[in-house]
Motif scaffolding. Structure first.
Motif, mmCIF file in Angstrom:
data_model
loop_
_atom_site.group_PDB
_atom_site.id
_atom_site.type_symbol
_atom_site.label_atom_id
_atom_site.label_comp_id
_atom_site.label_asym_id
_atom_site.label_seq_id
_atom_site.Cartn_x
_atom_site.Cartn_y
_atom_site.Cartn_z
ATOM 1 N N ALA A 152 3.789 6.005 -5.475
ATOM 2 C CA ALA A 152 3.650 6.153 -6.923
ATOM 3 C C ALA A 152 2.533 7.136 -7.263
ATOM 4 O O ALA A 152 2.677 7.967 -8.178
ATOM 5 C CB ALA A 152 3.381 4.792 -7.556
ATOM 6 N N SER A 153 1.414 7.066 -6.536
ATOM 7 C CA SER A 153 0.287 7.966 -6.804
ATOM 8 C C SER A 153 0.659 9.424 -6.545
ATOM 9 O O SER A 153 0.199 10.330 -7.240
ATOM 10 C CB SER A 153 -0.912 7.577 -5.936
ATOM 11 O OG SER A 153 -1.348 6.273 -6.225
ATOM 12 N N ARG A 154 1.485 9.671 -5.530
ATOM 13 C CA ARG A 154 1.877 11.040 -5.177
ATOM 14 C C ARG A 154 3.095 11.526 -5.951
ATOM 15 O O ARG A 154 3.544 12.648 -5.749
ATOM 16 C CB ARG A 154 2.156 11.120 -3.682
ATOM 17 C CG ARG A 154 0.938 10.841 -2.802
ATOM 18 C CD ARG A 154 1.291 10.866 -1.338
ATOM 19 N NE ARG A 154 1.874 12.143 -0.935
ATOM 20 C CZ ARG A 154 2.404 12.386 0.264
ATOM 21 N NH1 ARG A 154 2.423 11.424 1.167
ATOM 22 N NH2 ARG A 154 2.916 13.565 0.544
ATOM 23 N N GLU A 185 2.174 1.835 -3.470
ATOM 24 C CA GLU A 185 1.122 2.399 -4.328
ATOM 25 C C GLU A 185 0.934 3.889 -4.044
ATOM 26 O O GLU A 185 0.764 4.699 -4.960
ATOM 27 C CB GLU A 185 -0.194 1.652 -4.088
ATOM 28 C CG GLU A 185 -0.208 0.212 -4.567
ATOM 29 C CD GLU A 185 -0.545 0.109 -6.037
ATOM 30 O OE1 GLU A 185 -0.768 1.156 -6.671
ATOM 31 O OE2 GLU A 185 -0.583 -1.024 -6.550
ATOM 32 N N GLU A 186 0.941 4.255 -2.764
ATOM 33 C CA GLU A 186 0.742 5.648 -2.391
ATOM 34 C C GLU A 186 1.895 6.523 -2.884
ATOM 35 O O GLU A 186 1.675 7.629 -3.378
ATOM 36 C CB GLU A 186 0.618 5.752 -0.879
ATOM 37 C CG GLU A 186 0.307 7.169 -0.385
ATOM 38 C CD GLU A 186 0.142 7.226 1.118
ATOM 39 O OE1 GLU A 186 0.463 8.274 1.697
ATOM 40 O OE2 GLU A 186 -0.316 6.222 1.704
ATOM 41 N N GLU A 190 0.834 -1.206 0.000
ATOM 42 C CA GLU A 190 0.000 0.000 0.000
ATOM 43 C C GLU A 190 0.869 1.257 0.000
ATOM 44 O O GLU A 190 0.551 2.250 -0.665
ATOM 45 C CB GLU A 190 -0.915 -0.007 1.225
ATOM 46 C CG GLU A 190 -2.008 -1.057 1.175
ATOM 47 C CD GLU A 190 -2.827 -1.070 2.452
ATOM 48 O OE1 GLU A 190 -2.524 -0.266 3.364
ATOM 49 O OE2 GLU A 190 -3.771 -1.873 2.548
ATOM 50 N N ARG A 234 2.018 1.085 -14.168
ATOM 51 C CA ARG A 234 1.247 2.274 -14.538
ATOM 52 C C ARG A 234 1.743 2.902 -15.840
ATOM 53 O O ARG A 234 0.982 3.589 -16.524
ATOM 54 C CB ARG A 234 1.304 3.295 -13.408
ATOM 55 C CG ARG A 234 0.654 2.803 -12.125
ATOM 56 C CD ARG A 234 0.514 3.878 -11.095
ATOM 57 N NE ARG A 234 -0.130 3.383 -9.885
ATOM 58 C CZ ARG A 234 -0.551 4.144 -8.891
ATOM 59 N NH1 ARG A 234 -0.396 5.460 -8.969
ATOM 60 N NH2 ARG A 234 -1.130 3.612 -7.839
ATOM 61 N N VAL A 237 5.193 -1.153 -9.371
ATOM 62 C CA VAL A 237 3.986 -0.327 -9.471
ATOM 63 C C VAL A 237 4.124 0.704 -10.581
ATOM 64 O O VAL A 237 3.234 0.891 -11.414
ATOM 65 C CB VAL A 237 3.693 0.358 -8.127
ATOM 66 C CG1 VAL A 237 2.591 1.409 -8.291
ATOM 67 C CG2 VAL A 237 3.277 -0.655 -7.076
ATOM 68 N N VAL A 238 5.265 1.409 -10.619
ATOM 69 C CA VAL A 238 5.466 2.455 -11.629
ATOM 70 C C VAL A 238 5.486 1.853 -13.020
ATOM 71 O O VAL A 238 4.874 2.386 -13.960
ATOM 72 C CB VAL A 238 6.756 3.238 -11.343
ATOM 73 C CG1 VAL A 238 7.005 4.267 -12.445
ATOM 74 C CG2 VAL A 238 6.680 3.931 -9.997
ATOM 75 N N ARG A 272 -8.118 8.231 3.193
ATOM 76 C CA ARG A 272 -6.695 8.314 2.856
ATOM 77 C C ARG A 272 -5.998 9.458 3.564
ATOM 78 O O ARG A 272 -4.887 9.325 4.061
ATOM 79 C CB ARG A 272 -6.514 8.469 1.340
ATOM 80 C CG ARG A 272 -5.066 8.363 0.883
ATOM 81 C CD ARG A 272 -4.935 8.699 -0.588
ATOM 82 N NE ARG A 272 -5.211 10.112 -0.836
ATOM 83 C CZ ARG A 272 -5.297 10.650 -2.048
ATOM 84 N NH1 ARG A 272 -5.162 9.881 -3.109
ATOM 85 N NH2 ARG A 272 -5.552 11.948 -2.198
ATOM 86 N N VAL A 304 -12.349 9.061 -0.292
ATOM 87 C CA VAL A 304 -10.887 9.201 -0.430
ATOM 88 C C VAL A 304 -10.328 10.259 0.516
ATOM 89 O O VAL A 304 -9.352 9.998 1.231
ATOM 90 C CB VAL A 304 -10.520 9.509 -1.901
ATOM 91 C CG1 VAL A 304 -9.037 9.857 -2.016
ATOM 92 C CG2 VAL A 304 -10.851 8.305 -2.782
#
Length: 984
Positions: A134-136, A131-132, A128, A202, A198-199, A703, A699
């Motif tokens: 990568a998302s940020r 993932e976070e 997790e 995506r 993860v990257v 989050r 979210v």
């Protein structure tokens, strides 16, 4: 790549090995030739099948695990069956190598009916985190030996703290393959691999370059195959450039520059002060002004950093790239701050977020971004009040109400003269009524134009409620809405405490229960929303009487048939509660192979007040049920529709009705999306689509912990959700010390078949027996039938799975789910020690928690330790006890729930067991539940005991011997299975 190995299990082999005195020596001799195969590990092929992994590799790893001389230690999460496992290994624990089969997969597997070990749960948290990051965008490209292109996490600020927390929480087993490595090394390697995966996932399908020189080949490898070929000198130069580039970011330092903006005093509009400070990164309360840094040459800061003066100048230089206004301060030898006018202060405020994201400390005036914001105020007016609403007034979410928009500063409406002053302001920051506010001239002009265009009019009540919970970014209005208010019934809905504004309602005539004050208030709330045609979610805590409040509403306001959908395990409970408390209501159960359909169902529904069915049948018979004009649809245990995308949830939410009520003790179990599904049933469309709901509320709250989003959600849903807890001061005084409840359960088809077979066998044999043989046959049959009612696996003794085969177990799981959700503790009593031994591992896996078990074979030391741990705050929450071993002599006031899994025919014995929790030292009300199977001997004997309760000790005696004296006909009547006993 993830590596999963089977959780070691402990069985009878442990006792055998522990008694073999030559085994340790034999193991040592085998170990000298190489690692010994782990004796309890699950084979890799079985793991692949159990985890449903289509693409997975297998291998064998050597792990250093805590071990005794004879066998490895069991996993900490493992539940040992104390009746079958035998004694645990003895001796000194040490690390020994074991050969363990593993499965290599590309995701964290989801295990059904299994309890996850600490290492798997930890790996899920790391995944997790990846993932976070990568998302940020907290990732950077890198080049490693090989050469190989990799994506790596950027761990600065909050992510660095998260990494440290994960490092401290790492289970030791995560380092069992390479025990010499530090936790930080193991975690870094795992996080690096997960972030890179993860990257790449995506960026799948994106080509950054077609190759060429070292840089182009490296770019191509960032989204393609990681390895690439290039000139070693070019690769070395690329690595140096990347390291220099990364070094240009925020350095990792225990001290950082901090900027504090101070507002002018009252009457002074121009003199703003921007102070420079140094701040401890791990303790933001430690602040040292720049003036002190220069005066004391760093002073106390030298404990953290060697040269505070140089660090301050370097940070000011980096910050000036984000906020150019700092450049003038850098012309001074010893900068301590800046003096700004209102326009300069506004410029700094707009750059403050960039500085904060870059890792600098930023301290802003308390009014910035808070209640002083300029916005719109909506005032709505509806006719009628909570106590008096008529059809002529118009009500419900579709009713049109009068509205008026005003511009406001916080909660204060601005006058026309104040609006004129704001429009004439030349700078973005203006002081109004003693408060500094940001004025966006374009937005202000748009707001004034909006008032001219749509300042007054009529809108649906639903739109008013929605405006109360909209985030400014979700609104199409030119300015944020700072307040929504109203009068009449709409004002009651917007009040925030609708229940408190309503006068309690007395139980209606024909309702036989005595409602407690809080239940009468709940009835008033339900009746009010019913008059408006608005859906309700009664989310009272378990045991506070949701059933009687709903039945009181049915008696109070009968307009047409009500469809009540509930789990199969409580269908009988609803039948009997309705007959007991609302005998005037006509109840029809839509269930079984002979259930009605088509015109027959429509006709039957019109002839009855309540039609009860189950979630499974409501889904299966949705078309037939949809043909009925239901006045009300009620969902009991409404969390059954929490998965909004499931067919069951979608079908049930579409059932037509004038009024909808959801009953649940756990409106939110895991995610806020569950609340959306329940509220979309109660008031369809009120919260928008599920995707909109996730973006607006789920979210931000889940989050980011956004308190503002949570408060906005409460404003929207508050009128329609009534949640009272047993711990509420207003409820505690209303409750008795002990609440006793009968929990009626249905049998599954498998249970019914076994039950009937046992009865037929006894009736066939009883005519040929007499005396002691007859008594023994009756008692044996009673015991067998009790076992069948508990679970087929107990009766068969075949070690088969437990899930999905017993109505009583299903009800137990539902009860324990609410107990754990409320943070409470429960005692579960059974007269069968073997059944308790079966329940412990099942419940432990089902709820992923430790379950204690006390039976007649538990040694005194272990018994005392279990009691002590259960009584401790934070100790295990579920305690299974055999009735004989745990029914007397224990103080277990840590529990406020007592569950009797199977009935003992002497009430005094059950009461003694209940008194383990309900005794001196208990500070909470105790809820006692007695699980009884409908239509079986359990229910019939319970009824006999209730009828003769005053003489129970004389008539029933101390056990079941009195049953042996019944005649053959009485036994047949007592044991025959009724049609309503069977569930789905």
């Amino acid at each position: 790549m993830l590596v999963v190995h089977g959780v070691p299990t402990v069985g009878g082999a442990v006792a055998l090995w522990a008694e073999d005195s030559e085994l340790p020596a034999r193991l040592d001799r085998r170990r000298a030739k190489g690692p010994v195969a782990h004796p309890f590990a699950v084979p890799a092929e079985d793991l692949v099948e159990r985890l449903s992994l289509r693409q997975a590799g297998t291998d064998v790893l050597t792990l250093l695990l805590p071990s005794y001389a004879s066998a490895p230690s069991s996993s900490p999460e493992l539940v040992r069956d104390p009746l079958t496992a035998g004694p645990a290994p003895r001796g000194r624990l040490r690390l020994l190598p074991w050969s363990v089969p593993v499965v290599i997969c590309d995701r964290v597997p989801e295990l059904a009916d299994c309890r996850l070990g600490a290492s798997v749960r930890f790996l899920g948290r790391v995944a997790e985190f990846a993932e976070e990051l990568a998302s940020r965008g907290m990732v950077v490209p890198a080049v490693e030996d090989g050469p190989t292109a990799r994506w790596r996490p950027l761990l600065t600020g909050a992510p660095a703290a998260r990494f440290a927390a994960l490092r401290e929480a790492m289970p030791p087993v995560c380092r069992s393959e390479q025990p010499g490595r530090a936790p930080e090394e193991v975690l870094s390697a795992s996080l690096d691999a997960l972030v890179d995966g993860v990257v790449r996932e995506r960026l799948s399908g994106i080509r950054l370059s077609d190759g060429g020189n070292a840089v182009e080949s490296w770019l191509a490898a960032l989204t393609g195959e990681p390895g690439f070929e290039a000139d070693p000198e070019q690769v070395h130069a690329l690595r140096e450039h990347l390291e220099h580039w990364r070094a240009g970011g925020a350095p990792v330092s225990p001290v950082r520059a901090c900027f504090r903006l101070r507002s002018p005093d009252q009457g002074d509009e121009e003199h703003w002060q921007l102070e420079f400070l140094l701040q401890a990164a791990d303790d933001p309360s430690v602040l040292v002004s720049a003036a002190e840094v220069w005066r004391e040459h760093g002073g106390v800061l030298r404990r953290w950093v060697a040269d505070p003066e140089e660090l301050l100048l370097a940070d000011l230089g980096r910050a000036s790239r984000l906020y150019p206004g700092l450049e003038s301060a850098l012309r001074e030898a010893h900068p301590t701050g800046l003096e700004l006018d209102a326009e300069g202060a506004y410029e700094f405020l707009t750059h403050s977020a960039l500085l904060d994201q870059a890792g600098f400390g930023v301290l802003l005036p308390s009014w910035w971004g808070r209640s002083g914001e300029l916005g719109l105020k909506l005032t709505a007016s509806s006719r009628g009040t909570a106590g008096a609403v008529s059809k002529e007034d118009g009500f419900g979410l579709d009713a049109l109400v009068d509205y008026r928009w005003d511009l406001a500063l916080g909660d204060e409406r601005l006058s026309e003269s104040e609006l004129a002053d704001l429009a004439a302001a030349k700078v973005p920051l203006v002081r109004v009524r003693g408060q500094w506010v940001q004025v966006d001239q374009k937005r202000l002009a748009a707001g004034l134009a909006f008032l001219e265009r749509a300042g007054e009019g009529r809108m649906p009540a639903a739109e008013v409620l929605l405006q109360a919970g909209l985030h400014p970014r979700d609104s199409e209005l030119p300015m944020p809405v700072t307040e929504v208010s109203g009068d009449g019934w709409l004002g009651d809905l917007l009040s925030g405490r609708l229940e408190a504004r309503l006068d309690p309602v007395e139980p209606p005539e024909g309702f036989t229960a005595t409602l407690r004050p809080y239940q009468r208030r709940g009835l008033a709330w339900l009746a009010f929303l019913d008059r408006l045609g608005l859906g309700a979610c009664l989310a009272d805590d378990m045991g506070l009487g949701k059933t009687v409040q709903l039945l009181a509403l049915e008696v109070l306001r009968r307009r047409g048939p009500t469809l009540l959908i509930c789990p199969m395990s409580v269908v009988g409970n609803w039948q009997r509660e309705a007959a007991r408390f609302a005998p005037g209501l006509s109840v029809h159960v839509h269930h079984g192979s002979s259930r009605l359909g088509g015109a027959d169902l429509v006709e039957a529904a019109a002839e009855h007040d309540i039609v009860i069915t189950t979630y499974a049948l409501a889904t299966r018979d949705a078309d037939a049920l949809g043909e009925v004009e239901w006045d009300r649809v009620v969902l009991d245990e409404a969390q059954n529709i929490k998965n909004s995308s499931s067919r069951q949830s979608q079908v049930i939410r579409r059932l037509p009705a004038r009024h909808r009520v959801a009953l649940t003790g756990t409106p939110v179990e895991n995610r806020l999306a569950e609340l959306w599904s329940i509220m979309d049933f109660a008031n369809p469309g009120m919260l928008g689509s599920v995707h909109t709901f996730r973006a607006r509320f789920a979210v931000p709250v889940e989050r980011d912990g956004d308190a503002d989003a949570a408060e906005r959600l409460r404003r929207i849903t508050g009128p329609f959700v009534l949640r009272r807890l047993k711990t509420d001061p207003a409820i505690i005084d209303d409750l008795p010390d002990k609440i006793e409840l009968k929990q009626l359960c249905n049998l599954t088809a498998e249970q019914a078949s076994l039950y009937q077979a046992v009865v037929d066998d006894m009736l066939r044999r009883i005519g040929e027996s007499d005396g002691m043989e007859r008594r023994g046959l009756v008692l044996a049959t009673m015991s067998k039938l009790k076992q069948v009612c508990n679970h087929p696996a107990q009766f068969l003794g075949d070690g088969s799975r437990l899930a999905g085969r017993s109505g009583k177990l299903a009800r137990l799981e539902e009860i324990l789910e609410e107990v754990l959700a409320d943070g409470d503790k429960a005692l579960c009593f059974t007269q069968f020690a073997e059944f308790g031994g079966m329940l412990v591992p099942h419940l432990s896996a089902r709820f992923d928690t430790e379950v204690l078990y006390l039976h007649g074979g538990t040694p005194k030391r272990a018994r005392d330790a279990m009691v002590r741990r259960f009584q401790e705050r934070g100790g295990p929450s579920i305690f299974v006890l055999s009735l004989k071993a745990g029914g007397t002599g224990l103080t277990l006031t840590g529990a406020n729930h007592v569950i009797h899994l199977d009935r003992w025919w002497n009430p005094a014995v059950e009461d003694q067991a209940t008194d383990r929790a309900f005794r001196i030292g208990q500070r909470r009300d105790v809820q006692v539940r007695k699980l009884t199977c409908i239509g079986t001997l359990e229910e019939r004997i319970d009824r006999m005991i209730e009828d003769k309760k005053a003489l129970a000790q004389l008539v029933v005696g101390a056990g079941e011997n009195w049953l042996t004296e019944l005649s053959n006909r009485e036994l047949r009547d007592l044991l025959t299975l009724s049609g309503e006993a069977v569930g789905e």
